[in-house]
Design an enzyme around this catalytic site. Structure first.
Site, PDB file in Angstrom:
ATOM      1  N   ARG A  86       0.818  -1.212   0.000  1.00 50.58           N
ATOM      2  CA  ARG A  86       0.000   0.000   0.000  1.00 50.58           C
ATOM      3  C   ARG A  86       0.852   1.264   0.000  1.00 50.58           C
ATOM      4  O   ARG A  86       0.456   2.281  -0.576  1.00 50.58           O
ATOM      5  CB  ARG A  86      -0.949  -0.004   1.198  1.00 50.58           C
ATOM      6  CG  ARG A  86      -2.051  -1.042   1.081  1.00 50.58           C
ATOM      7  CD  ARG A  86      -3.073  -0.931   2.190  1.00 50.58           C
ATOM      8  NE  ARG A  86      -4.197  -1.825   1.962  1.00 50.58           N
ATOM      9  CZ  ARG A  86      -5.281  -1.862   2.704  1.00 50.58           C
ATOM     10  NH1 ARG A  86      -5.399  -1.042   3.734  1.00 50.58           N
ATOM     11  NH2 ARG A  86      -6.264  -2.695   2.436  1.00 50.58           N
TER      12      ARG A  86
ATOM     13  N   LYS B 296     -18.787 -15.255   3.498  1.00 49.09           N
ATOM     14  CA  LYS B 296     -20.132 -14.728   3.680  1.00 49.09           C
ATOM     15  C   LYS B 296     -20.584 -13.858   2.518  1.00 49.09           C
ATOM     16  O   LYS B 296     -19.787 -13.224   1.825  1.00 49.09           O
ATOM     17  CB  LYS B 296     -20.195 -13.925   4.981  1.00 49.09           C
ATOM     18  CG  LYS B 296     -19.951 -14.773   6.228  1.00 49.09           C
ATOM     19  CD  LYS B 296     -20.088 -13.943   7.494  1.00 49.09           C
ATOM     20  CE  LYS B 296     -19.904 -14.813   8.735  1.00 49.09           C
ATOM     21  NZ  LYS B 296     -20.046 -14.028   9.989  1.00 49.09           N
TER      22      LYS B 296
ATOM     23  N   GLY C  13      -9.224  -8.459   0.320  1.00 48.67           N
ATOM     24  CA  GLY C  13      -7.954  -8.814   0.934  1.00 48.67           C
ATOM     25  C   GLY C  13      -7.585 -10.274   0.766  1.00 48.67           C
ATOM     26  O   GLY C  13      -6.424 -10.611   0.502  1.00 48.67           O
TER      27      GLY C  13
ATOM     28  N   GLY D 259     -13.680  -2.991   0.882  1.00 48.83           N
ATOM     29  CA  GLY D 259     -15.034  -2.478   1.075  1.00 48.83           C
ATOM     30  C   GLY D 259     -15.381  -1.370   0.103  1.00 48.83           C
ATOM     31  O   GLY D 259     -16.501  -1.298  -0.415  1.00 48.83           O
TER      32      GLY D 259
END
Length: 401
Positions: A43, A204, A357, A381
């Site tokens: 990053r 999920k 991720g 997200g």
């Protein structure tokens, strides 16, 4: 979507610029002296083009980032000291780390900066006002600078003081990483090449439902695996043994399958699975059809037939969007599905957009060259909400009129 970028800023020389980056990186365990270092500098490296451009133009940089989730408290192990050291090493230029956020000391230090100098503030989330986007605090932060540059795509879906609030008080522009992320994701939203195949995995469905729904009727194929695939199989009436299934999402999975049928998007479920009674590196496994799960069987990966079918569809695609591994790739017996899909995408002549991720960790685990993929998103997200069609608070102020 066209953004105002750093190249639109006139005469940067001598201007103080707050650069919001996303240096929320993993750190090593402390050494004998209690020092921690950056374990993965990906990053930080992604933000270097923006930082270097601003330095070359003579700006005075105030670097702002968060690290972890201190929840408004000072947490020593989440200090940005290791991040500042890593940035200094990569830039080969001094980075002065300040031990506070918007105090008199910071104002005094930044007032004395010279052209091309860099300071980094302490973890911005040590202040509870950051996540609250509290007005007085945001004004205080904005008073440090003349210009705001947002290069933190990974936090663009949050309305925090340093991600969106600063735009209320300072001229605001996108850094190169923000620009790259928005352009890559916009391209598959607005005018993707077909066939368009989407792959969803992971444990999920919760954060992926909106994206799936947004692409029904736009995508040609939606492939599901992992825990998400288990839930769709349960919704199709299969007994899943003791596999991970989101029981509260079964009805929603049925609705999605019906909607896909109505809008001519093919949703493809696994036909066979790799199962075991335990999750370990030496687990005894079996390959069974989805109709053959019994008792305490737990599905941990796609079977070979399903993997081959998924890969054939990927190989025929012009655009591939992938979020979430299709198996528990961290354990050797359950790597085949995710590894083979990753390799197939890398070898296919298509626009490939990867996010999440765990997906990025899989690419790293299998040592696949990142340049084999069109775009690997740094924001899990944020990328999902963008693909869902939501207006992100960190991006809205950067859109060119």
């Amino acid at each position: 979507m066209k953004l105002k970028t750093i190249e639109d800023i006139k005469d940067l020389k001598g201007k103080k610029v707050i650069v919001r980056v996303d240096f929320n990186t993993p750190l090593t365990d402390p050494d004998s002296n209690g020092h921690r270092e950056v374990a993965d500098n990906t990053r930080i490296r992604e933000a270097l083009p923006t930082i270097k451009y601003l330095i070359e133009k003579g700006a005075r940089l105030i670097i702002v980032t968060h690290l972890g989730r201190p929840k408004g408290q000072i947490v020593d192990e989440l200090s940005t000291d290791p991040v500042a050291r890593e940035l200094e090493k990569l830039l080969k230029t001094p980075v002065k780390k300040l031990d506070a956020v918007t105090t008199d000391t910071v104002h005094n230090e930044t007032a004395e900066m010279k052209d091309g100098e860099i300071v980094m503030l302490e973890n911005i989330r040590f202040r509870k006002e950051e996540e609250e986007c509290e007005e007085q605090y945001t004004r205080e932060l904005a008073s440090l600078a003349d210009v705001f540059v947002n290069d933190a795509f990974g936090t663009a879906h949050r309305r925090h003081a340093s991600t969106a609030g600063l735009s209320d008080y300072l001229p605001s522009y996108a850094g190169y990483l923000m620009q790259k992320e928005v352009e890559a994701l916009s391209s598959v939203m607005e005018n993707p090449a077909h066939p368009l195949t989407m792959i969803f995995g992971g444990a999920k469905m919760d954060d992926k439902i909106g994206v799936i729904k947004n692409f029904i009727g736009k995508a040609d194929h939606i492939l599901v695996g992992g825990g998400i695939g288990n839930t769709f199989l349960a919704a199709s009436g299969y007994f899943m043994g003791e596999s991970l299934v989101q029981a509260d999402k079964i009805e929603l999975a049925r609705e999605i399958m019906m909607e896909c049928q109505e809008y001519k998007t093919k949703i493809i479920l696994p036909h066979d699975l790799i199962v075991a009674s335990e999750l370990s590196d030496d687990a005894e496994t079996a390959e069974v059809g989805v109709e053959d799960l019994i008792n305490d069987m737990k599905a941990f990966d796609l079977g070979k037939w399903s993997t081959e079918k998924f890969c054939n569809m990927i190989a025929d695609s012009k655009t591939v969007i992938w979020n979430g591994p299709v198996g528990v790739f961290e354990k050797k017996p359950f790597q085949h599905g995710t590894k083979t899909i990753a390799e197939t995408i890398a070898e296919t002549d298509c626009v490939s957009i990867l996010g999440g991720g765990d997906t990025i960790n899989a690419i790293s685990t299998f040592d696949l060259p990142t340049e084999k993929f069109t775009h690997i998103s740094t924001g899990g997200g944020a990328s999902l909400e963008f693909l869902e069609g939501k207006e992100l608070p960190g991006i809205k102020p950067l859109i060119a009129e």
